[in-house]
Design a protein around this motif. Structure first.
Motif, PDB file in Angstrom:
ATOM      1  N   LYS A 120       0.822  -1.204   0.000  1.00  0.00           N
ATOM      2  CA  LYS A 120       0.000   0.000   0.000  1.00  0.00           C
ATOM      3  C   LYS A 120       0.861   1.262   0.000  1.00  0.00           C
ATOM      4  O   LYS A 120       0.478   2.289  -0.558  1.00  0.00           O
ATOM      5  N   HIS A 121       2.036   1.159   0.619  1.00  0.00           N
ATOM      6  CA  HIS A 121       2.832   2.388   0.713  1.00  0.00           C
ATOM      7  C   HIS A 121       3.442   2.813  -0.614  1.00  0.00           C
ATOM      8  O   HIS A 121       3.881   3.931  -0.769  1.00  0.00           O
ATOM      9  N   GLN A 122       3.451   1.899  -1.591  1.00  0.00           N
ATOM     10  CA  GLN A 122       3.873   2.311  -2.933  1.00  0.00           C
ATOM     11  C   GLN A 122       2.924   3.374  -3.470  1.00  0.00           C
ATOM     12  O   GLN A 122       3.329   4.353  -4.078  1.00  0.00           O
ATOM     13  N   GLU A 124       0.956   5.253  -1.618  1.00  0.00           N
ATOM     14  CA  GLU A 124       1.023   6.462  -0.799  1.00  0.00           C
ATOM     15  C   GLU A 124       2.222   7.328  -1.153  1.00  0.00           C
ATOM     16  O   GLU A 124       2.121   8.542  -1.203  1.00  0.00           O
ATOM     17  N   SER A 125       3.366   6.681  -1.398  1.00  0.00           N
ATOM     18  CA  SER A 125       4.513   7.539  -1.701  1.00  0.00           C
ATOM     19  C   SER A 125       4.360   8.160  -3.077  1.00  0.00           C
ATOM     20  O   SER A 125       4.878   9.241  -3.322  1.00  0.00           O
ATOM     21  N   GLY A 126       3.631   7.493  -3.970  1.00  0.00           N
ATOM     22  CA  GLY A 126       3.317   8.112  -5.255  1.00  0.00           C
ATOM     23  C   GLY A 126       2.420   9.323  -5.065  1.00  0.00           C
ATOM     24  O   GLY A 126       2.664  10.388  -5.625  1.00  0.00           O
ATOM     25  N   LEU A 127       1.390   9.157  -4.250  1.00  0.00           N
ATOM     26  CA  LEU A 127       0.470  10.267  -3.974  1.00  0.00           C
ATOM     27  C   LEU A 127       1.208  11.430  -3.329  1.00  0.00           C
ATOM     28  O   LEU A 127       0.993  12.589  -3.681  1.00  0.00           O
ATOM     29  N   ALA A 128       2.111  11.093  -2.394  1.00  0.00           N
ATOM     30  CA  ALA A 128       2.830  12.144  -1.683  1.00  0.00           C
ATOM     31  C   ALA A 128       3.717  12.957  -2.622  1.00  0.00           C
ATOM     32  O   ALA A 128       4.054  14.096  -2.347  1.00  0.00           O
ATOM     33  N   LEU A 129       4.092  12.357  -3.754  1.00  0.00           N
ATOM     34  CA  LEU A 129       4.902  13.094  -4.740  1.00  0.00           C
ATOM     35  C   LEU A 129       4.023  13.986  -5.616  1.00  0.00           C
ATOM     36  O   LEU A 129       4.518  14.714  -6.449  1.00  0.00           O
ATOM     37  N   LEU A 131       1.489  12.765  -7.631  1.00  0.00           N
ATOM     38  CA  LEU A 131       1.026  12.092  -8.841  1.00  0.00           C
ATOM     39  C   LEU A 131      -0.503  12.071  -8.886  1.00  0.00           C
ATOM     40  O   LEU A 131      -1.145  11.892  -7.852  1.00  0.00           O
ATOM     41  N   TYR A 139       2.821   5.072 -13.960  1.00  0.00           N
ATOM     42  CA  TYR A 139       4.254   5.023 -13.655  1.00  0.00           C
ATOM     43  C   TYR A 139       4.592   4.061 -12.518  1.00  0.00           C
ATOM     44  O   TYR A 139       5.691   3.533 -12.451  1.00  0.00           O
ATOM     45  N   ILE A 140       3.666   3.884 -11.586  1.00  0.00           N
ATOM     46  CA  ILE A 140       4.007   3.123 -10.376  1.00  0.00           C
ATOM     47  C   ILE A 140       3.336   1.752 -10.339  1.00  0.00           C
ATOM     48  O   ILE A 140       4.000   0.726 -10.215  1.00  0.00           O
ATOM     49  N   PRO A 143       3.390  -0.841 -14.042  1.00  0.00           N
ATOM     50  CA  PRO A 143       4.680  -1.487 -14.341  1.00  0.00           C
ATOM     51  C   PRO A 143       5.045  -2.580 -13.329  1.00  0.00           C
ATOM     52  O   PRO A 143       5.603  -3.611 -13.687  1.00  0.00           O
ATOM     53  N   GLN A 144       4.707  -2.340 -12.062  1.00  0.00           N
ATOM     54  CA  GLN A 144       5.038  -3.355 -11.047  1.00  0.00           C
ATOM     55  C   GLN A 144       4.076  -4.537 -11.119  1.00  0.00           C
ATOM     56  O   GLN A 144       4.466  -5.679 -10.878  1.00  0.00           O
TER      57      GLN A 144
ATOM     58  N   ASN B  57      -0.738  16.201   4.416  1.00  0.00           N
ATOM     59  CA  ASN B  57      -0.745  16.159   2.942  1.00  0.00           C
ATOM     60  C   ASN B  57      -1.909  15.330   2.401  1.00  0.00           C
ATOM     61  O   ASN B  57      -1.864  14.810   1.297  1.00  0.00           O
ATOM     62  N   PHE B  92       8.730   8.468   4.263  1.00  0.00           N
ATOM     63  CA  PHE B  92       8.053   7.488   5.110  1.00  0.00           C
ATOM     64  C   PHE B  92       9.045   6.567   5.821  1.00  0.00           C
ATOM     65  O   PHE B  92      10.221   6.509   5.495  1.00  0.00           O
ATOM     66  N   PHE B  98      10.519   3.365  -5.605  1.00  0.00           N
ATOM     67  CA  PHE B  98       9.811   2.517  -6.552  1.00  0.00           C
ATOM     68  C   PHE B  98      10.792   1.468  -7.075  1.00  0.00           C
ATOM     69  O   PHE B  98      11.784   1.798  -7.712  1.00  0.00           O
ATOM     70  N   HIS B 100      10.967  -0.672  -9.406  1.00  0.00           N
ATOM     71  CA  HIS B 100      11.222  -0.933 -10.829  1.00  0.00           C
ATOM     72  C   HIS B 100      11.961   0.211 -11.500  1.00  0.00           C
ATOM     73  O   HIS B 100      12.146   0.211 -12.711  1.00  0.00           O
ATOM     74  N   VAL B 114       5.698  14.882 -13.089  1.00  0.00           N
ATOM     75  CA  VAL B 114       4.596  15.531 -12.374  1.00  0.00           C
ATOM     76  C   VAL B 114       4.658  17.049 -12.554  1.00  0.00           C
ATOM     77  O   VAL B 114       3.694  17.676 -12.964  1.00  0.00           O
TER      78      VAL B 114
END
Lengths: 209, 250
Positions: A120-122, A124-129, A131, A139-140, A143-144, B57, B92, B98, B100, B114
């Motif tokens: 799940k944190h994948q 969240e860290s995307g959202l935090a950037l 995206l 992008y996240i 692909p995974q 956030n 975090f 990521f 990949h 972005v």
């Protein structure tokens, strides 16, 4: 020399007939794998949605195709639906419809499983950037997820190729039927077209482990 | 930074209330964070420290109160979270690079995809930042080839590359081996010295003392104490804070 029967294949127009039968098998399998995958990916993405109603409908769709045997599905559409609507559908078209819908159902489950197995944190860290929803998937997540769903997808494809032999029952002359007609021994050919995808799957499984 | 800027409030939290399924997690939180200030949030496990950061956030929705960031009310329904999150960097606990993508791709995703900034300019900034944390040589490595401490430093660079106005650190050293904690904390200390506004949740008391301008002590979803590090560590006013600090002494 013992007569192995292998020379029957090259006798007369037998080879030509077999290849035509093979073309039917490959055509049905290929088109329905492509259509099924595309539709399945879409459905898989939808199934990760938070709406309970939508995921329930998708779930029912999957289970219906899982529980009812493909042969029965072919009969339902080829004899039942056409009779009911008073239309004529070619056996091959019926096969394409059923195999695509089946492929989509199974594929949607593979895609959903792959997406949900991502931590799940994948997300969240995307959202935090910053995206957006689509960027996150593009992008996240996708692909995974693709790496995780490849073995399942290839497995499904080989199953679909094998199951196409059922189309004989609705009057489509595929490679198995031709083989039967000739010597009832053309399993070798079916094996040959399935073999590469099976091997590929072994390799992938090894790499993922 | 001029005196005026230094006193400008960057983040204002008024009466924040947060609950999960009827259980109150954060209650009546009031806090203002000035530009360039480093605020360390301490408190026992489950007291709501991380949740507070995540509310900043929008990863968690709040049920009451308001958060004003840089003049914008973040509780407004029409708030543009994508844009806001670009200005709020967050790192975090689980060093969520990521897997990949290479280090450089991880770092450039934000600025190039972005923010749609110029690639050459972003690359230059990324290289500078990577050099600063001593990981420039690893720019083509994949996350699985890095140690926990290295990953966490990359995660900090990734957030910094967006040029955020404030950085949130959510227990960034909690999952690290002890000998790797230092390298990450050093990077954060360096940032603080450069005037970055930071909110840090940590269990490293020594670090909190060194880096903080103010310590916020939270217990059971409420702010118990706000003090300078010196006051807090030598002379905590509340009983709860005293108890908490005692745990860290053998």
């Amino acid at each position: 020399m013992l007569n192995s029967g292998i020379n029957v294949i090259i006798e007369g127009v037998n080879m030509q007939r077999l290849l035509l039968g093979l073309a039917v098998t490959v055509r049905i399998a290929f088109i329905s794998i492509i259509l099924g995958s595309l539709l399945g990916i879409l459905l898989g993405l939808i199934r990760t949605s938070k709406s309970k109603v939508i995921t329930f409908i998708c779930r029912v769709y999957l289970e219906v195709f899982r529980i009812i045997p493909i042969l029965v599905w072919l009969f339902i559409v080829y004899f039942g639906v056409t009779n009911l609507l008073n239309i004529h559908l070619d056996g091959e078209i019926v096969a394409l419809i059923i195999f695509s819908l089946w492929g989509a159902a199974e594929m949607s489950d593979i895609v959903r499983g792959a997406l949900e197995s991502l931590p799940k944190h994948q997300m969240e860290s995307g959202l935090a950037l910053g995206l957006s929803f689509w960027e996150l998937y593009r992008y996240i997540l996708i692909p995974q997820a693709v790496r995780r769903m490849l073995p399942g997808a290839i497995n499904l494809s080989t199953r679909m190729v094998k199951t196409t032999s059922l189309v004989v029952m609705i009057g489509v002359i595929d490679v198995v039927k031709v083989g039967q007609q000739i010597i009832e021994r053309s399993f070798t050919l079916l094996f040959v077209i399935r073999c590469p995808s099976g091997q590929k799957n072994w390799k992938l499984n090894g790499r993922i482990k | 930074m001029t005196i005026e800027e230094k006193h400008q409030v960057l983040l204002q939290i008024n009466g924040l209330h947060k609950e999960y399924d009827g259980t109150t997690v954060l209650d009546d939180i009031n806090l203002s964070i000035h530009k360039g200030e480093v605020v360390v949030i301490l408190g026992p496990s489950g007291c709501g420290k991380s949740t507070l950061l995540r509310c900043m956030n929008g990863l968690e929705k709040i049920q009451g109160g308001e958060i004003v960031f840089s003049g914008k009310d973040l509780t407004d329904k029409n708030v543009d979270w994508q844009n806001t999150r670009q200005q709020i960097g967050m790192v975090f606990q689980n060093y969520d690079l990521f897997p990949h993508m290479t280090v450089m791709e991880n770092v450039l995703l934000g600025p190039v995809k972005v923010q749609k900034r110029d690639k050459a300019e972003s690359l230059e900034q990324a290289e500078q930042l990577l050099k600063r944390v001593g990981l420039f040589e690893r720019k083509d490595a994949y996350p699985r080839q890095l140690s926990g401490g290295q990953k966490q430093r990359i995660a900090i660079v990734r957030a910094l590359c967006m040029n955020p106005q404030i950085m949130l650190f959510d227990e960034v050293t909690a999952a690290l081996d002890p000998e790797m904690v230092r390298e990450v904390l050093d990077v954060m200390l360096g940032l603080a010295k450069q005037g970055m506004t930071m909110m840090i949740v940590t269990h490293e008391m020594g670090f909190a003392k060194a880096v903080a301008d103010r310590i916020i002590f939270i217990d059971a979803g409420k702010i118990c104490e706000i003090a300078t590090p010196d006051e807090f560590f030598s002379n905590p006013t509340t009983e709860r804070a005293k108890q908490f600090l005692n745990i860290f002494q053998y």
